[in-house]
Write a protein that holds these residues in place. Sequence first.
Motif, PDB file in Angstrom:
ATOM      1  N   LEU A 285       0.860  -1.180   0.000  1.00 32.53           N
ATOM      2  CA  LEU A 285       0.000   0.000   0.000  1.00 32.53           C
ATOM      3  C   LEU A 285       0.898   1.233   0.000  1.00 32.53           C
ATOM      4  O   LEU A 285       1.744   1.381   0.901  1.00 32.53           O
ATOM      5  CB  LEU A 285      -0.886  -0.034   1.254  1.00 32.53           C
ATOM      6  CG  LEU A 285      -1.849   1.110   1.507  1.00 32.53           C
ATOM      7  CD1 LEU A 285      -2.919   1.170   0.424  1.00 32.53           C
ATOM      8  CD2 LEU A 285      -2.541   0.921   2.876  1.00 32.53           C
ATOM      9  N   PHE A 286       0.768   2.071  -0.995  1.00 36.67           N
ATOM     10  CA  PHE A 286       1.508   3.334  -1.144  1.00 36.67           C
ATOM     11  C   PHE A 286       3.015   3.161  -1.303  1.00 36.67           C
ATOM     12  O   PHE A 286       3.574   3.530  -2.311  1.00 36.67           O
ATOM     13  CB  PHE A 286       1.257   4.290   0.041  1.00 36.67           C
ATOM     14  CG  PHE A 286      -0.140   4.814   0.091  1.00 36.67           C
ATOM     15  CD1 PHE A 286      -0.642   5.611  -0.919  1.00 36.67           C
ATOM     16  CD2 PHE A 286      -0.974   4.502   1.152  1.00 36.67           C
ATOM     17  CE1 PHE A 286      -1.941   6.090  -0.878  1.00 36.67           C
ATOM     18  CE2 PHE A 286      -2.267   4.977   1.208  1.00 36.67           C
ATOM     19  CZ  PHE A 286      -2.752   5.769   0.190  1.00 36.67           C
ATOM     20  N   THR A 291       5.494   1.662   6.973  1.00 33.96           N
ATOM     21  CA  THR A 291       4.324   1.329   7.786  1.00 33.96           C
ATOM     22  C   THR A 291       3.270   2.402   7.545  1.00 33.96           C
ATOM     23  O   THR A 291       3.554   3.595   7.698  1.00 33.96           O
ATOM     24  CB  THR A 291       4.713   1.256   9.273  1.00 33.96           C
ATOM     25  OG1 THR A 291       5.687   0.215   9.406  1.00 33.96           O
ATOM     26  CG2 THR A 291       3.507   0.940  10.153  1.00 33.96           C
ATOM     27  N   ILE A 292       2.087   1.959   7.127  1.00 34.63           N
ATOM     28  CA  ILE A 292       1.053   2.899   6.671  1.00 34.63           C
ATOM     29  C   ILE A 292      -0.267   2.603   7.367  1.00 34.63           C
ATOM     30  O   ILE A 292      -0.670   1.442   7.456  1.00 34.63           O
ATOM     31  CB  ILE A 292       0.793   2.724   5.143  1.00 34.63           C
ATOM     32  CG1 ILE A 292       2.083   2.676   4.333  1.00 34.63           C
ATOM     33  CG2 ILE A 292      -0.214   3.744   4.625  1.00 34.63           C
ATOM     34  CD1 ILE A 292       2.646   3.960   3.868  1.00 34.63           C
ATOM     35  N   SER A 311      -4.257  -0.982   6.905  1.00 39.04           N
ATOM     36  CA  SER A 311      -2.913  -0.848   7.465  1.00 39.04           C
ATOM     37  C   SER A 311      -1.979  -1.709   6.618  1.00 39.04           C
ATOM     38  O   SER A 311      -2.415  -2.717   6.037  1.00 39.04           O
ATOM     39  CB  SER A 311      -2.822  -1.368   8.896  1.00 39.04           C
ATOM     40  OG  SER A 311      -3.883  -0.873   9.657  1.00 39.04           O
ATOM     41  N   TYR A 312      -0.729  -1.308   6.582  1.00 41.46           N
ATOM     42  CA  TYR A 312       0.259  -2.086   5.820  1.00 41.46           C
ATOM     43  C   TYR A 312       1.621  -1.914   6.482  1.00 41.46           C
ATOM     44  O   TYR A 312       1.917  -0.829   7.011  1.00 41.46           O
ATOM     45  CB  TYR A 312       0.324  -1.593   4.368  1.00 41.46           C
ATOM     46  CG  TYR A 312       1.603  -2.004   3.676  1.00 41.46           C
ATOM     47  CD1 TYR A 312       1.783  -3.315   3.216  1.00 41.46           C
ATOM     48  CD2 TYR A 312       2.663  -1.101   3.534  1.00 41.46           C
ATOM     49  CE1 TYR A 312       2.973  -3.698   2.621  1.00 41.46           C
ATOM     50  CE2 TYR A 312       3.854  -1.479   2.935  1.00 41.46           C
ATOM     51  CZ  TYR A 312       3.995  -2.786   2.480  1.00 41.46           C
ATOM     52  OH  TYR A 312       5.175  -3.170   1.905  1.00 41.46           O
ATOM     53  N   GLY A 313       2.408  -2.954   6.447  1.00 43.58           N
ATOM     54  CA  GLY A 313       3.763  -2.796   6.953  1.00 43.58           C
ATOM     55  C   GLY A 313       4.501  -4.108   7.099  1.00 43.58           C
ATOM     56  O   GLY A 313       3.915  -5.186   6.961  1.00 43.58           O
ATOM     57  N   PRO A 314       5.790  -4.028   7.408  1.00 42.44           N
ATOM     58  CA  PRO A 314       6.580  -5.242   7.618  1.00 42.44           C
ATOM     59  C   PRO A 314       6.338  -5.807   9.016  1.00 42.44           C
ATOM     60  O   PRO A 314       5.959  -5.080   9.929  1.00 42.44           O
ATOM     61  CB  PRO A 314       8.025  -4.748   7.484  1.00 42.44           C
ATOM     62  CG  PRO A 314       7.968  -3.299   7.815  1.00 42.44           C
ATOM     63  CD  PRO A 314       6.587  -2.801   7.523  1.00 42.44           C
ATOM     64  N   ASP A 315       6.536  -7.100   9.164  1.00 45.48           N
ATOM     65  CA  ASP A 315       6.334  -7.755  10.458  1.00 45.48           C
ATOM     66  C   ASP A 315       7.101  -9.080  10.440  1.00 45.48           C
ATOM     67  O   ASP A 315       7.749  -9.424   9.441  1.00 45.48           O
ATOM     68  CB  ASP A 315       4.821  -8.012  10.648  1.00 45.48           C
ATOM     69  CG  ASP A 315       4.442  -8.087  12.139  1.00 45.48           C
ATOM     70  OD1 ASP A 315       5.344  -8.294  12.969  1.00 45.48           O
ATOM     71  OD2 ASP A 315       3.249  -7.959  12.449  1.00 45.48           O
ATOM     72  N   THR A 316       7.019  -9.818  11.543  1.00 42.26           N
ATOM     73  CA  THR A 316       7.540 -11.188  11.519  1.00 42.26           C
ATOM     74  C   THR A 316       6.399 -12.133  11.893  1.00 42.26           C
ATOM     75  O   THR A 316       5.492 -11.770  12.651  1.00 42.26           O
ATOM     76  CB  THR A 316       8.712 -11.413  12.506  1.00 42.26           C
ATOM     77  OG1 THR A 316       8.289 -10.969  13.796  1.00 42.26           O
ATOM     78  CG2 THR A 316       9.955 -10.679  12.086  1.00 42.26           C
ATOM     79  N   LEU A 344      -3.017   0.300  -4.343  1.00 38.87           N
ATOM     80  CA  LEU A 344      -2.267  -0.926  -4.039  1.00 38.87           C
ATOM     81  C   LEU A 344      -1.327  -1.248  -5.204  1.00 38.87           C
ATOM     82  O   LEU A 344      -1.688  -1.049  -6.365  1.00 38.87           O
ATOM     83  CB  LEU A 344      -3.230  -2.101  -3.819  1.00 38.87           C
ATOM     84  CG  LEU A 344      -4.123  -2.008  -2.569  1.00 38.87           C
ATOM     85  CD1 LEU A 344      -5.246  -3.046  -2.624  1.00 38.87           C
ATOM     86  CD2 LEU A 344      -3.297  -2.202  -1.299  1.00 38.87           C
ATOM     87  N   SER A 345      -0.149  -1.772  -4.881  1.00 39.81           N
ATOM     88  CA  SER A 345       0.806  -2.121  -5.940  1.00 39.81           C
ATOM     89  C   SER A 345       1.192  -3.588  -5.830  1.00 39.81           C
ATOM     90  O   SER A 345       0.937  -4.224  -4.806  1.00 39.81           O
ATOM     91  CB  SER A 345       2.060  -1.259  -5.813  1.00 39.81           C
ATOM     92  OG  SER A 345       1.710   0.088  -5.935  1.00 39.81           O
TER      93      SER A 345
END
Length: 404
Positions: A285-286, A291-292, A311-316, A344-345
């Motif tokens: 996203l974006f 983190t969005i 919401s969008y972002g890196p995590d484990t 969205l991409s």
Amino acid sequence: MAFCSPHTTASLRSPCTTIPNSGFRQNQVILFTTRSSRRSNTRHGARTFQVSCAVEQPIVIGLAADSGCGKSTFMRRLTSVFGGAAEPPKGGNPDSNTLISDTTTVICLDDYHSLDRTGRKEKGVTALDPKANDFDLMYEQVKAIKEGKAIEKPIYNHVTGLLDPAELIQPPKIFVIEGLHPMYDERVRELLDFSIYLDISNEVKFAWKIQRDMAERGHSLESIKASIEARKPDFDAFIDPQKQYADAVIEVLPTQLIPDDNEGKVLRVKLIMKEGIKFFNPVYLFDEGSTINWIPCGRKLTCSYPGIKFSYGPDTYFGQEVSVLEMDGQFDRLDELIYVESHLSNLSTKFYGEVTQQMLKHADFPGSNNGTGLFQTIVGLKIRDLYEQIIAERAGVPAEAAKV
Ligand SMILES: Nc1ncnc2c1ncn2[C@@H]1O[C@H](COP(=O)(O)OP(=O)(O)OP(=O)(O)O)[C@@H](O)[C@H]1O
Ligand SMILES: O=C(CO)[C@H](O)[C@H](O)COP(=O)(O)O
């Protein structure tokens, strides 16, 4: 290598003729190479070339979830992405669990139950227990399909609770194994080109089960509760741990937009995508890797209470790097989804608006107004892309040339 016919000019989508005793058959995935040079003479775009053709092995997709968690709905969305309707094998057992379309064959792993309903009752085991399933046969048959060989697969009859005579399954382009245990046995797991786990939280599972089993199957609330409770220990022991192996997990939770919501109608859905999987680039996203938080409601998106939040972002996830895209809430107007899609991409669409088009096409499927339908559709598009890239790599041609 099998020859279509010597020196034929063909397109990538042309079927081979059946070659007796070769194991190759019409309409399988076909890769084209010239005899002189694989790369320089392969077809791309509108160019055609002189070919011989070899039939490639199917790619294998695993879809794991508990019963009643949306596997059938997901499969309908997936087959639709490939453009065809899926139907049970023609002229076969009317209680077959298999669905076949032009591109995909979906088998249900319930067919590898080694104990029928009575047998399980006598032994005091559930269908979720590995002891009630034949993993050796599952492995041998998935392997055979992956090698391009037909199989005689058993059928578990959900109407009678008995093990019926086997049905013939031909290798398709895309072979999907869906059910309770696609990632349980390490040998089967190794055969998967991509794996998905539908992780439905207990609250939501309960709400869906009640909706279906009370309304459609006449079960009582008490019996539904009892069945969920009885399955839970085996679910926790044998089904749930498979999510750590999945390349993509769709996690469905109660909303956080309504304080103390217990209706289970508005959902918070996460698409957890493993990083570093060949041919699978997570959607973002974006801004990739950032983190969005995004509340798109306003001029471009109609939202009634409680609104929509992305919401969008890196995590484990189980110690592995993942990207997570989350949607909480539901769409009022599905045609406005195009606004979200445009932000969205890496969607692996073939044209602008394909996600929205797919969602509108199946507006009547469960979950079409929320993240379950959206993320199932996106995963379907990612699987199509993965398939095309695998085929292109095997053929040594650019991915564009293997588009379905
Ligand atoms: N995204 C969704 N939103 C709301 N309800 C859903 C959703 N997906 C599934 N359901 C509900 O769950 C029921 C079961 O869905 P589905 O048949 O796709 O699951 P399944 O995993 O294939 O089930 P089974 O293994 O028992 O055949 C549906 O009838 C519907 O009531
Ligand atoms: O968990 C299940 C997967 O679908 C079923 O309960 C299992 O296959 C046993 O089926 P049935 O209840 O029809 O005997």
